[in-house]
Design a protein around this motif. Sequence first.
Motif, mmCIF file in Angstrom:
data_model
loop_
_atom_site.group_PDB
_atom_site.id
_atom_site.type_symbol
_atom_site.label_atom_id
_atom_site.label_comp_id
_atom_site.label_asym_id
_atom_site.label_seq_id
_atom_site.Cartn_x
_atom_site.Cartn_y
_atom_site.Cartn_z
ATOM 1 N N ALA A 1 8.749 3.558 19.957
ATOM 2 C CA ALA A 1 8.113 3.114 18.715
ATOM 3 C C ALA A 1 6.801 2.370 18.957
ATOM 4 O O ALA A 1 5.937 2.338 18.073
ATOM 5 C CB ALA A 1 9.078 2.217 17.943
ATOM 6 N N LEU A 2 6.615 1.766 20.130
ATOM 7 C CA LEU A 2 5.451 0.920 20.365
ATOM 8 C C LEU A 2 4.149 1.705 20.246
ATOM 9 O O LEU A 2 4.003 2.797 20.805
ATOM 10 C CB LEU A 2 5.548 0.276 21.747
ATOM 11 C CG LEU A 2 4.502 -0.808 22.065
ATOM 12 C CD1 LEU A 2 4.599 -1.969 21.081
ATOM 13 C CD2 LEU A 2 4.670 -1.299 23.500
ATOM 14 N N ASN A 3 3.190 1.137 19.547
ATOM 15 C CA ASN A 3 1.893 1.772 19.300
ATOM 16 C C ASN A 3 1.097 1.929 20.594
ATOM 17 O O ASN A 3 0.897 0.964 21.335
ATOM 18 C CB ASN A 3 1.103 0.933 18.297
ATOM 19 C CG ASN A 3 -0.252 1.544 17.964
ATOM 20 O OD1 ASN A 3 -0.473 2.751 18.142
ATOM 21 N ND2 ASN A 3 -1.155 0.713 17.470
ATOM 22 N N ARG A 4 0.635 3.134 20.864
ATOM 23 C CA ARG A 4 -0.190 3.414 22.042
ATOM 24 C C ARG A 4 -1.675 3.467 21.704
ATOM 25 O O ARG A 4 -2.506 3.585 22.601
ATOM 26 C CB ARG A 4 0.225 4.746 22.677
ATOM 27 C CG ARG A 4 1.609 4.739 23.324
ATOM 28 C CD ARG A 4 2.001 6.131 23.776
ATOM 29 N NE ARG A 4 3.259 6.152 24.478
ATOM 30 C CZ ARG A 4 3.389 6.137 25.808
ATOM 31 N NH1 ARG A 4 2.309 6.092 26.575
ATOM 32 N NH2 ARG A 4 4.569 6.154 26.383
ATOM 33 N N LYS A 5 -2.003 3.401 20.442
ATOM 34 C CA LYS A 5 -3.409 3.528 20.021
ATOM 35 C C LYS A 5 -4.069 2.165 19.969
ATOM 36 O O LYS A 5 -4.522 1.686 18.920
ATOM 37 C CB LYS A 5 -3.488 4.244 18.680
ATOM 38 C CG LYS A 5 -2.968 5.671 18.740
ATOM 39 C CD LYS A 5 -3.046 6.353 17.379
ATOM 40 C CE LYS A 5 -2.523 7.792 17.471
ATOM 41 N NZ LYS A 5 -2.575 8.484 16.163
ATOM 42 N N VAL A 6 -4.099 1.507 21.114
ATOM 43 C CA VAL A 6 -4.704 0.186 21.238
ATOM 44 C C VAL A 6 -5.545 0.163 22.516
ATOM 45 O O VAL A 6 -5.336 0.964 23.431
ATOM 46 C CB VAL A 6 -3.633 -0.928 21.291
ATOM 47 C CG1 VAL A 6 -2.937 -1.066 19.944
ATOM 48 C CG2 VAL A 6 -2.605 -0.644 22.391
ATOM 49 N N TRP A 7 -6.492 -0.767 22.555
ATOM 50 C CA TRP A 7 -7.336 -0.945 23.736
ATOM 51 C C TRP A 7 -7.029 -2.303 24.341
ATOM 52 O O TRP A 7 -7.042 -3.330 23.639
ATOM 53 C CB TRP A 7 -8.813 -0.828 23.364
ATOM 54 C CG TRP A 7 -9.170 0.560 22.923
ATOM 55 C CD1 TRP A 7 -9.018 1.108 21.686
ATOM 56 C CD2 TRP A 7 -9.702 1.586 23.749
ATOM 57 N NE1 TRP A 7 -9.420 2.421 21.676
ATOM 58 C CE2 TRP A 7 -9.858 2.753 22.938
ATOM 59 C CE3 TRP A 7 -10.075 1.672 25.098
ATOM 60 C CZ2 TRP A 7 -10.364 3.953 23.423
ATOM 61 C CZ3 TRP A 7 -10.586 2.872 25.583
ATOM 62 C CH2 TRP A 7 -10.716 3.992 24.750
ATOM 63 N N LEU A 8 -6.755 -2.328 25.643
ATOM 64 C CA LEU A 8 -6.234 -3.519 26.295
ATOM 65 C C LEU A 8 -6.940 -3.768 27.627
ATOM 66 O O LEU A 8 -7.316 -2.811 28.327
ATOM 67 C CB LEU A 8 -4.735 -3.347 26.584
ATOM 68 C CG LEU A 8 -3.846 -2.873 25.435
ATOM 69 C CD1 LEU A 8 -2.496 -2.425 25.979
ATOM 70 C CD2 LEU A 8 -3.669 -3.979 24.408
ATOM 71 N N ASN A 9 -7.080 -5.050 27.989
ATOM 72 C CA ASN A 9 -7.488 -5.343 29.361
ATOM 73 C C ASN A 9 -6.229 -5.396 30.231
ATOM 74 O O ASN A 9 -5.118 -5.192 29.733
ATOM 75 C CB ASN A 9 -8.312 -6.633 29.440
ATOM 76 C CG ASN A 9 -7.553 -7.871 29.000
ATOM 77 O OD1 ASN A 9 -6.341 -7.978 29.182
ATOM 78 N ND2 ASN A 9 -8.262 -8.831 28.405
ATOM 79 N N SER A 10 -6.387 -5.683 31.514
ATOM 80 C CA SER A 10 -5.238 -5.589 32.427
ATOM 81 C C SER A 10 -4.134 -6.584 32.069
ATOM 82 O O SER A 10 -2.947 -6.243 32.134
ATOM 83 C CB SER A 10 -5.686 -5.790 33.874
ATOM 84 O OG SER A 10 -6.333 -7.046 34.031
ATOM 85 N N ASP A 11 -4.500 -7.812 31.682
ATOM 86 C CA ASP A 11 -3.484 -8.792 31.303
ATOM 87 C C ASP A 11 -2.751 -8.363 30.034
ATOM 88 O O ASP A 11 -1.524 -8.512 29.924
ATOM 89 C CB ASP A 11 -4.119 -10.164 31.080
ATOM 90 C CG ASP A 11 -4.562 -10.820 32.377
ATOM 91 O OD1 ASP A 11 -4.106 -10.373 33.454
ATOM 92 O OD2 ASP A 11 -5.362 -11.766 32.316
ATOM 93 N N GLU A 12 -3.507 -7.837 29.082
ATOM 94 C CA GLU A 12 -2.902 -7.381 27.827
ATOM 95 C C GLU A 12 -1.992 -6.186 28.064
ATOM 96 O O GLU A 12 -0.970 -6.026 27.392
ATOM 97 C CB GLU A 12 -3.996 -7.042 26.820
ATOM 98 C CG GLU A 12 -4.772 -8.262 26.339
ATOM 99 C CD GLU A 12 -6.037 -7.893 25.581
ATOM 100 O OE1 GLU A 12 -6.529 -8.738 24.812
ATOM 101 O OE2 GLU A 12 -6.553 -6.762 25.777
ATOM 102 N N TYR A 13 -2.366 -5.353 29.044
ATOM 103 C CA TYR A 13 -1.517 -4.198 29.357
ATOM 104 C C TYR A 13 -0.185 -4.652 29.955
ATOM 105 O O TYR A 13 0.862 -4.054 29.666
ATOM 106 C CB TYR A 13 -2.220 -3.253 30.330
ATOM 107 C CG TYR A 13 -1.355 -2.089 30.747
ATOM 108 C CD1 TYR A 13 -1.024 -1.090 29.837
ATOM 109 C CD2 TYR A 13 -0.851 -1.995 32.040
ATOM 110 C CE1 TYR A 13 -0.220 -0.024 30.201
ATOM 111 C CE2 TYR A 13 -0.050 -0.936 32.424
ATOM 112 C CZ TYR A 13 0.271 0.040 31.500
ATOM 113 O OH TYR A 13 1.073 1.092 31.862
ATOM 114 N N ILE A 14 -0.200 -5.709 30.747
ATOM 115 C CA ILE A 14 1.056 -6.246 31.292
ATOM 116 C C ILE A 14 1.975 -6.675 30.150
ATOM 117 O O ILE A 14 3.180 -6.372 30.156
ATOM 118 C CB ILE A 14 0.772 -7.426 32.245
ATOM 119 C CG1 ILE A 14 0.063 -6.924 33.502
ATOM 120 C CG2 ILE A 14 2.074 -8.145 32.616
ATOM 121 C CD1 ILE A 14 -0.416 -8.037 34.425
ATOM 122 N N ASP A 15 1.413 -7.360 29.158
ATOM 123 C CA ASP A 15 2.204 -7.773 27.998
ATOM 124 C C ASP A 15 2.691 -6.565 27.215
ATOM 125 O O ASP A 15 3.838 -6.534 26.735
ATOM 126 C CB ASP A 15 1.369 -8.684 27.088
ATOM 127 C CG ASP A 15 1.051 -10.021 27.732
ATOM 128 O OD1 ASP A 15 1.786 -10.421 28.660
ATOM 129 O OD2 ASP A 15 0.068 -10.654 27.309
#
Length: 224
Positions: free
Chosen positions: A48-62
């Motif tokens: 269910a988690l949205n994949r249409k987001v832009w993230l830096n490396s720390d945000e990707y860990i979260d």
Amino acid sequence: MQTDIDVYYKSVSDNNINNVLEVIAKLKSPDAKSTQKTIIVARHGKPALNRKVWLNSDEYIDWWQKYDEGGLIPDQNVPRKLLNAVAHSEAIIASPLRRAVETAERVAGDRKFMLDEVFVEAPLPPPNLPKFLKLTPRMWGFVARCTWYIGLHGEQESHEDAKIRAKNAADKLVALNEEKGTVSLLAHGWFNRMMRPHLKAHGYECVYDGGDFHWSYRVYQKGE
């Protein structure tokens, strides 16, 4: 020697040729019962988690932590072919991550299934890149898998350790197959693929390859 297909063919008229073709397809299907040892390895449904987001490396860990904690998109239709394949299983096992558990619940129905942490997904620790660089989860997944392969794993499981775990996981499936009969696993795309060479080393051949999409599966068989 007369085969089951010959019997079916001779027992019907030309008007029932469509029924004959359906029977032939069923007899040849990897889902059909046979005297061979069979292991079915499937990937979970769509999360269910949205994949249409832009993230830096720390945000990707979260994001990845939420991915591991999250479940499936509600009301997905389980492919009939997967349900039919698993219907012949004497044992069903799943990764304990929520997306795999919910997949097992939908596939197994009222039947009981086991959970085992050895089948969880291989980690995707991202490299520590500049924080202004933002990628989608899919892009991060590619980058993280490549750097993980060359040894950048941070404090998470390394590629070498994951390979050992994949061998142990394949050994467990084979032992369960020997003990119980046909086994179905509901787990994760990348780690499922890591088990393939170890199943092959045990003498299992991939007789059906459904790819790596959500709800996809592979059938491994070994002659008695």
